[in-house]
Design a protein around this motif. Structure first.
Motif, PDB file in Angstrom:
ATOM      1  N   PRO A 269       0.754  -1.328   0.007  1.00 26.13           N
ATOM      2  CA  PRO A 269       0.080  -0.257  -0.188  1.00 26.13           C
ATOM      3  C   PRO A 269       1.335   1.345  -0.035  1.00 26.13           C
ATOM      4  N   MET A 270       0.398   2.259  -0.371  1.00 25.30           N
ATOM      5  CA  MET A 270       0.952   3.311  -0.635  1.00 25.30           C
ATOM      6  C   MET A 270       0.165   5.183   0.285  1.00 25.30           C
ATOM      7  N   HIS A 271       0.874   5.275   0.977  1.00 21.23           N
ATOM      8  CA  HIS A 271      -0.006   6.503   1.435  1.00 21.23           C
ATOM      9  C   HIS A 271       0.978   8.047   1.507  1.00 21.23           C
ATOM     10  N   VAL A 272       0.092   8.776   1.841  1.00 27.78           N
ATOM     11  CA  VAL A 272       0.418  10.343   1.894  1.00 27.78           C
ATOM     12  C   VAL A 272       0.555  10.122   3.910  1.00 27.78           C
ATOM     13  N   VAL A 273       2.277  10.469   4.207  1.00 25.98           N
ATOM     14  CA  VAL A 273       2.063  10.549   5.793  1.00 25.98           C
ATOM     15  C   VAL A 273       2.317  11.581   6.190  1.00 25.98           C
ATOM     16  N   TYR A 274       1.497  13.118   7.216  1.00 29.91           N
ATOM     17  CA  TYR A 274       1.469  14.449   7.260  1.00 29.91           C
ATOM     18  C   TYR A 274       1.314  14.050   8.539  1.00 29.91           C
ATOM     19  N   PRO A 275       2.161  14.788  10.275  1.00 32.56           N
ATOM     20  CA  PRO A 275       2.002  14.572  11.225  1.00 32.56           C
ATOM     21  C   PRO A 275       0.374  15.212  11.981  1.00 32.56           C
ATOM     22  N   PRO A 276       0.306  14.808  13.451  1.00 34.43           N
ATOM     23  CA  PRO A 276      -1.614  14.185  13.664  1.00 34.43           C
ATOM     24  C   PRO A 276      -1.808  15.837  13.894  1.00 34.43           C
ATOM     25  N   ASN A 277      -1.406  17.100  12.974  1.00 26.79           N
ATOM     26  CA  ASN A 277      -2.029  18.114  13.439  1.00 26.79           C
ATOM     27  C   ASN A 277      -3.571  17.903  13.779  1.00 26.79           C
ATOM     28  N   ARG A 278      -4.155  19.020  14.119  1.00 18.36           N
ATOM     29  CA  ARG A 278      -5.943  19.230  14.819  1.00 18.36           C
ATOM     30  C   ARG A 278      -6.454  20.150  13.136  1.00 18.36           C
ATOM     31  N   HIS A 279      -5.894  20.778  12.640  1.00 21.49           N
ATOM     32  CA  HIS A 279      -6.128  21.351  11.115  1.00 21.49           C
ATOM     33  C   HIS A 279      -5.099  20.753  10.430  1.00 21.49           C
ATOM     34  N   LEU A 280      -5.213  20.365   9.636  1.00 23.26           N
ATOM     35  CA  LEU A 280      -4.149  20.017   8.190  1.00 23.26           C
ATOM     36  C   LEU A 280      -4.529  21.432   7.560  1.00 23.26           C
ATOM     37  N   SER A 281      -3.130  21.750   7.360  1.00 24.96           N
ATOM     38  CA  SER A 281      -2.926  23.044   6.566  1.00 24.96           C
ATOM     39  C   SER A 281      -3.475  22.879   5.381  1.00 24.96           C
ATOM     40  N   ALA A 282      -3.806  24.097   5.053  1.00 21.40           N
ATOM     41  CA  ALA A 282      -4.192  24.186   3.597  1.00 21.40           C
ATOM     42  C   ALA A 282      -3.168  23.570   2.493  1.00 21.40           C
ATOM     43  N   LYS A 283      -2.133  24.125   2.637  1.00 23.12           N
ATOM     44  CA  LYS A 283      -1.209  23.580   1.619  1.00 23.12           C
ATOM     45  C   LYS A 283      -0.788  22.077   1.291  1.00 23.12           C
ATOM     46  N   VAL A 284      -1.118  21.501   2.957  1.00 28.13           N
ATOM     47  CA  VAL A 284      -0.525  20.394   2.908  1.00 28.13           C
ATOM     48  C   VAL A 284      -1.543  19.799   2.035  1.00 28.13           C
TER      49      VAL A 284
END
Length: 304
Positions: A269-284
């Motif tokens: 499986p392929m994933h996009v992974v990012y930190p668990p911020n409460r609100h995902l930034s618009a650019k991410v």
């Protein structure tokens, strides 16, 4: 002293564990980072960090200050974003890390469509097959295959990578065509692939019905980079399992031949992974959605 800037500097020092890495990630001289921390400690009348020649550790006061400060800065960024048109027109610098072959064969050929869609975005694309620490390396998101090891991160599945077992014609001419995976252990060589500082080898998996065979040896060459891995297989160093998307052109022109076609390697499986911020930034969020669209368009990246 710019208090908010000093707070950001402090948070980056804690996240990276180093004045030098914090300075690099913020684009500031190391001396400026040091002065900001000293001024912040003087203002608070508290020691936040213990500093030695080898490492930086957080004091109890520093840990408590970090927890509240990091949350406050996230809230501050959310407020600013909500008061602008950032959601409709994301802008700024986006730091991404991608594996070598996905970068070369998937992301870079299509990246202009992302930049055309978001002309105010600037992309820093790190290309490597090493494991990245999103916080200490100051990376916004990564695209990676396999099982998510760090359960504290957020992962969105965007596709899967199919594999094919291959070798060069020169290798097959010299060693013959194996008829069973067990033949590889007896009379053949693998091209190995390893990851991480522990040099952990990835096994070659062969599935046929209910039968499963895992091989990690014998090999004479093992590498930790996808492009080097392909070059080693093309160079006749042994049999290996390559990403089908990458191997297909070489299978079509005869530079590679398929080995043991009735034995399959399961896709990853392929994933996009990012930190668990409460609100995902618009650019991410913009990049995550674009990457999902990109993978969805290619049947090679959706095989199960």
């Amino acid at each position: 002293m710019d208090q908010i800037q000093a707070m950001r500097v402090f948070v980056r020092v804690v996240e990276t564990g180093s004045f030098t890495r914090a300075a690099d990630s913020l684009g500031l001289p190391k001396g400026t980072v040091t002065k900001q921390i000293q001024a912040l400690e003087a203002r608070l009348r508290a020691k936040l960090l213990n500093r030695t020649t080898r490492r930086v550790t957080v004091t109890p006061d520093g840990a408590a200050y970090f927890e509240r400060t990091a949350r406050l800065l996230n809230d501050f960024d959310d407020i600013e974003a909500s008061m602008t048109n950032a959601q409709a027109n994301p802008s700024g610098r986006l730091r991404i890390d991608v594996g070598t072959q996905i970068a070369q064969h998937v992301i870079l050929p299509a990246l202009n469509t992302f930049l055309d869609r978001y002309p105010d975005m600037q992309v820093d694309l790190g290309v490597s097959d090493r494991t990245v620490d999103l916080l200490s390396d100051n990376v916004d998101c990564v695209i990676r295959g396999g099982v998510l090891a760090d359960q504290s991160l957020v992962a969105r599945r965007i596709g899967s990578l199919a594999f094919v077992t291959v070798a060069s014609p020169a290798y097959i001419k010299r060693y013959g065509m194996p008829q069973h995976p067990n033949d590889i252990e007896k009379r053949h060589q693998l091209v190995g692939f390893f990851s991480g500082t522990a040099r952990r080898p990835y096994p070659h998996e062969f599935h046929k019905g209910d039968e499963v065979i895992d091989l990690t040896s014998p090999y004479r060459v093992s590498v930790n980079d996808g492009n080097a891995h392909l070059a080693a297989v093309l160079g006749g160093f042994g049999i290996s399992q390559c990403v089908r998307l990458v191997a297909d052109p070489y299978l079509q022109n005869g530079e590679l031949v398929e080995v043991l076609p009735e034995w399959r390697c399961p896709p990853i499986p392929m994933h996009v992974v990012y930190p668990p911020n409460r609100h995902l930034s618009a650019k991410v969020r913009a990049f995550v959605d674009w990457a999902a669209e990109l993978f969805a368009k290619d049947p090679q990246l959706q095989r199960n």
